[in-house]
Design an enzyme around this catalytic site. Sequence first.
Site, PDB file in Angstrom:
ATOM      1  N   CYS A  28       0.833  -1.204   0.000  1.00 47.37           N
ATOM      2  CA  CYS A  28       0.000   0.000   0.000  1.00 47.37           C
ATOM      3  C   CYS A  28       0.869   1.256   0.000  1.00 47.37           C
ATOM      4  O   CYS A  28       1.474   1.580  -1.025  1.00 47.37           O
ATOM      5  CB  CYS A  28      -0.982  -0.035   1.162  1.00 47.37           C
ATOM      6  SG  CYS A  28      -2.322   1.176   0.987  1.00 47.37           S
ATOM      7  N   GLU A  86      -2.053  -8.615   3.964  1.00 50.05           N
ATOM      8  CA  GLU A  86      -1.985  -8.894   5.403  1.00 50.05           C
ATOM      9  C   GLU A  86      -3.309  -8.643   6.117  1.00 50.05           C
ATOM     10  O   GLU A  86      -3.406  -8.874   7.343  1.00 50.05           O
ATOM     11  CB  GLU A  86      -0.863  -8.063   6.037  1.00 50.05           C
ATOM     12  CG  GLU A  86      -1.191  -6.614   6.357  1.00 50.05           C
ATOM     13  CD  GLU A  86      -1.203  -5.659   5.174  1.00 50.05           C
ATOM     14  OE1 GLU A  86      -1.079  -4.439   5.412  1.00 50.05           O
ATOM     15  OE2 GLU A  86      -1.363  -6.118   4.017  1.00 50.05           O
ATOM     16  N   HIS A 131      -3.770  -5.029   0.321  1.00 54.04           N
ATOM     17  CA  HIS A 131      -3.354  -5.461   1.654  1.00 54.04           C
ATOM     18  C   HIS A 131      -3.461  -6.983   1.798  1.00 54.04           C
ATOM     19  O   HIS A 131      -4.475  -7.495   2.299  1.00 54.04           O
ATOM     20  CB  HIS A 131      -4.212  -4.784   2.725  1.00 54.04           C
ATOM     21  CG  HIS A 131      -3.860  -3.357   2.962  1.00 54.04           C
ATOM     22  ND1 HIS A 131      -2.837  -2.967   3.808  1.00 54.04           N
ATOM     23  CD2 HIS A 131      -4.395  -2.219   2.441  1.00 54.04           C
ATOM     24  CE1 HIS A 131      -2.751  -1.647   3.820  1.00 54.04           C
ATOM     25  NE2 HIS A 131      -3.678  -1.171   2.996  1.00 54.04           N
TER      26      HIS A 131
END
Length: 247
Positions: A120, A223, A221
Amino acid sequence: MATRAEKRLSVVEVTRYRPRDVEYHAYVEVLNSRAVRAAEDAGWTVNRVAAADVGTASLLALTDASEAIMLMGGEDISPRFYGGDEDYPFESQHFETADEGQIALVHRALRRGTPLLGVCRGLQIITVALGGDIVQDLGTDTIHKNLGAPIRDIMAAHPVGLERSSRLAADLGTRELVVQSAHHQAVGRLGDGLVAVGTAPDGVVEAVEHVHAPITGVQFHPEDPGAPAGQLASLVARLGAREAALV
């Protein structure tokens, strides 16, 4: 260089202190902690560093022994680093010390050939470090963020197409991803040596690679808890594969 049993990776975030936005900070903590755990699960010894809290010289020193780097998400990059306007829609707090330090990390990774993954904001740091710029706001008609939603619901799911010839497509074993994203900015002009290898349906750049160096950025993202299973692990595995090729 460290042995394979003690390979070292630095997870570099913006800051460990956000007293002005506790809810946002708690969510960022979830994301960064998941990145740390994924790296540890892949066998890395992880060094977690907050760029804004230590300054550029200390950041470079603290990450000097790392065989790979992850640059995590967070606040907007200060426009002074890419010649952007000083006032724009949905402008966030800026951490210029973090910007400066993370840009320096990209420059060093490029010189050394250190594998680096930007997530990001991390992708945007790579872009700016290499001379590119940022689209400062994508507007309110966007697939990239659930505008106005509580922070826990801010992520928006959408597809990303990968270039057939990209290293990213080869390593992930697919040309089509479903991702979680929460960004109001995006890559504008690509930095030197970068190529766009992933795009969203609206044309926004979602992944970049350097033509020579083991540097990759993703705008989404992996994660996030809502990301497809294995997506983060696959991207972390790429760091290990690139690092092994350099030994």
